[in-house]
Enzyme design. Structure first.
Site, short mmCIF file in Angstrom:
data_model
loop_
_atom_site.label_atom_id
_atom_site.label_comp_id
_atom_site.label_asym_id
_atom_site.label_seq_id
_atom_site.Cartn_x
_atom_site.Cartn_y
_atom_site.Cartn_z
N VAL A 1 2.55 61.39 58.66
CA VAL A 1 1.51 62.43 58.74
C VAL A 1 1.55 63.41 57.56
O VAL A 1 0.67 64.24 57.43
CB VAL A 1 1.54 63.20 60.08
CG1 VAL A 1 1.19 62.30 61.25
CG2 VAL A 1 2.87 63.91 60.30
N SER B 1 11.85 56.28 72.77
CA SER B 1 10.76 57.19 72.40
C SER B 1 9.81 57.41 73.58
O SER B 1 9.46 56.47 74.29
CB SER B 1 9.94 56.61 71.24
OG SER B 1 10.71 56.51 70.08
N LEU C 1 4.72 63.05 68.08
CA LEU C 1 5.68 63.13 66.98
C LEU C 1 6.00 64.58 66.64
O LEU C 1 5.19 65.48 66.89
CB LEU C 1 5.11 62.40 65.76
CG LEU C 1 3.75 62.86 65.25
CD1 LEU C 1 3.89 63.86 64.12
CD2 LEU C 1 2.93 61.66 64.80
N TYR D 1 16.39 75.63 70.20
CA TYR D 1 15.12 74.95 69.94
C TYR D 1 14.41 75.60 68.74
O TYR D 1 13.66 74.95 68.02
CB TYR D 1 14.24 74.98 71.20
CG TYR D 1 13.19 73.89 71.24
CD1 TYR D 1 13.55 72.54 71.18
CD2 TYR D 1 11.83 74.20 71.33
CE1 TYR D 1 12.61 71.54 71.22
CE2 TYR D 1 10.88 73.20 71.38
CZ TYR D 1 11.27 71.88 71.32
OH TYR D 1 10.32 70.89 71.35
N ALA E 1 11.94 68.58 62.72
CA ALA E 1 12.50 69.79 62.09
C ALA E 1 13.85 69.40 61.52
O ALA E 1 14.54 68.53 62.07
CB ALA E 1 12.65 70.92 63.11
N ARG F 1 16.64 62.21 76.64
CA ARG F 1 17.47 61.80 75.48
C ARG F 1 16.69 60.85 74.58
O ARG F 1 16.36 59.73 74.98
CB ARG F 1 18.74 61.12 75.95
CG ARG F 1 19.76 62.10 76.44
CD ARG F 1 21.06 61.42 76.71
NE ARG F 1 21.76 61.09 75.47
CZ ARG F 1 22.99 60.61 75.44
NH1 ARG F 1 23.64 60.39 76.56
NH2 ARG F 1 23.56 60.34 74.29
N LYS G 1 5.83 74.33 68.60
CA LYS G 1 5.18 73.92 69.86
C LYS G 1 4.19 75.00 70.33
O LYS G 1 3.16 74.66 70.93
CB LYS G 1 6.23 73.66 70.95
CG LYS G 1 7.09 72.43 70.69
CD LYS G 1 6.29 71.14 70.51
CE LYS G 1 7.16 69.91 70.51
NZ LYS G 1 6.46 68.69 70.06
N1 NAD Z 1 12.72 64.21 74.15
C1 NAD Z 1 12.43 65.37 74.73
O1 NAD Z 1 13.26 65.96 75.41
C2 NAD Z 1 11.06 65.96 74.56
C3 NAD Z 1 10.61 66.91 75.48
C4 NAD Z 1 9.34 67.46 75.32
C5 NAD Z 1 8.56 67.07 74.25
N2 NAD Z 1 9.02 66.14 73.37
C6 NAD Z 1 8.16 65.74 72.25
O2 NAD Z 1 7.84 64.38 72.37
C7 NAD Z 1 7.43 63.91 71.08
C8 NAD Z 1 8.15 62.59 70.80
O3 NAD Z 1 9.53 62.81 70.62
P1 NAD Z 1 10.66 61.92 71.30
O4 NAD Z 1 11.53 62.83 72.06
O5 NAD Z 1 10.06 60.74 71.93
O6 NAD Z 1 11.56 61.47 70.03
P2 NAD Z 1 11.42 60.25 69.00
O7 NAD Z 1 12.44 60.54 67.95
O8 NAD Z 1 11.53 58.95 69.69
O9 NAD Z 1 9.97 60.41 68.44
C9 NAD Z 1 9.64 61.29 67.39
C10 NAD Z 1 8.72 60.53 66.50
O10 NAD Z 1 8.20 61.37 65.45
C11 NAD Z 1 8.01 60.52 64.34
N3 NAD Z 1 7.84 61.30 63.13
C12 NAD Z 1 8.69 62.22 62.58
N4 NAD Z 1 8.18 62.64 61.39
C13 NAD Z 1 7.01 61.99 61.21
C14 NAD Z 1 6.04 61.99 60.18
N5 NAD Z 1 6.18 62.74 59.08
N6 NAD Z 1 4.95 61.19 60.32
C15 NAD Z 1 4.79 60.39 61.39
N7 NAD Z 1 5.69 60.34 62.40
C16 NAD Z 1 6.78 61.13 62.30
C17 NAD Z 1 9.27 59.67 64.33
O11 NAD Z 1 9.10 58.52 63.54
C18 NAD Z 1 9.41 59.35 65.81
O12 NAD Z 1 8.73 58.16 66.12
C19 NAD Z 1 7.74 65.03 70.10
O13 NAD Z 1 6.59 65.79 69.88
C20 NAD Z 1 8.76 65.86 70.88
O14 NAD Z 1 8.81 67.21 70.44
C21 NAD Z 1 10.25 65.57 73.50
#
Ligand code: NAD
Length: 258
Positions: A68, A19, A95, A158, A98, A195, A165
């Site tokens: 949330v 994460s 967090l 996406y 989708a 990833r 976003k």
């Molecule tokens: N991984 C990427 O390539 C990337 C790139 C840019 C932005 N992001 C953003 O980074 C953030 C974290 O994602 P990640 O990639 O680390 O994946 P991740 O799956 O590790 O984290 C997503 C988190 O969202 C939480 N979540 C989902 N529904 C929820 C809810 N109802 N209440 C509380 N928590 C909830 C999950 O428990 C999880 O901990 C997200 O906003 C994602 O869009 C990710």
């Protein structure tokens, strides 16, 4: 020097050691912040155990369930902060969600419920958590959320998350305007593809990562630690003049036209 000693930070969004929030929590801890961690609870309590084991070395002084979409859990999270900490300084909103069906195929086929769910969890939650944090940020504060280029440009598959976003990035600007007079800064980090559990739901994520490795100026993708370092900077006094911004941590990919 980057120093977060004496700062209380609430970090949302840790699901596992991949994460982005985990990368952020580690860097905040390294800079001296006192951590509160929330996790998304599940019926069997698996997530609680898994995240608790992972974050134990960071000695969080609060560890709480917070879905949330659950008003009561949000309330009790911030009530616990009010009772345990004198003030809140940092909120990390990391967090998103989708339905997998909505992360491929035609955007015009997005269901009403899928759209509502993605926008509710991924964008509205920033307003909700920031609103709850505001009265506790009595000495000013820093709120950081995570976004992606797909909120500004069309990225294959996406889809509805891109719309979420876009809403999230605009929410950052409105929140920054509202909270600036209280010296609360609100910024977003637009991370390159990494990833993780969430990104694995996006159709063709491995191709996206491969494309970035070939095209980005740095010829690679970024790490959770690099995103964590930027978050720690944004939460520190070194970034005291920065608010309402989207900072790209993407090995430079965003500047490329082809
Ligand atoms: N991984 C990427 O390539 C990337 C790139 C840019 C932005 N992001 C953003 O980074 C953030 C974290 O994602 P990640 O990639 O680390 O994946 P991740 O799956 O590790 O984290 C997503 C988190 O969202 C939480 N979540 C989902 N529904 C929820 C809810 N109802 N209440 C509380 N928590 C909830 C999950 O428990 C999880 O901990 C997200 O906003 C994602 O869009 C990710």
């Amino acid at each position: 020097m980057l120093d977060l000693t004496g700062k209380n930070a609430l970090v949302t969004g840790i699901a596992n050691n991949r994460s982005i929030a985990w990368g952020i929590a580690q860097q905040l801890h390294k800079a001296g912040a006192n951590l509160g961690i929330t996790y998304l609870p599940d019926e069997r309590g698996r997530m609680e155990t898994k995240v608790a084991d992972l974050v134990a070395p960071l000695n969080p002084s609060l560890f709480l369930p917070c879905d949330v979409q659950n008003e009561a859990q949000i309330q009790s999270t911030f009530q616990a902060i009010a009772e345990k900490w004198e003030k809140l300084d940092i909120l990390i909103h990391c967090l998103a969600f989708a339905n997998k069906d909505d992360l491929s195929g035609d955007i015009s086929g997005t269901s009403r419920s899928g759209y509502a769910k993605a926008l509710d969890i991924s964008a509205y939650s920033l307003l909700q958590l920031s609103g709850a944090a505001k009265p506790l940020m009595t000495a000013g504060g820093s709120i950081v959320t995570l976004t992606y280029l797909g909120g500004v440009r069309v990225i294959p598959n996406y889809n509805v998350m891109g719309i979420a976003k876009a809403a999230l990035e605009m929410s950052v600007r409105y929140l920054a305007s509202e909270m600036g007079p209280q010296n609360i800064r609100v910024n977003a980090i637009s991370a390159g593809p990494i990833r993780t559990l969430a990104s694995s739901a996006v159709g063709g994520i491995l191709d996206m990562i491969h494309h970035v490795e070939q095209v980005a100026p740095l010829r690679r993708t970024v790490t959770q630690t690099e995103v964590g370092n930027t978050a720690a900077f944004l939460c520190s006094d070194l970034a005291s003049g920065i608010t309402g911004q989207v900072i790209y941590v993407d090995a430079g990919y965003e500047i490329m036209g082809m």
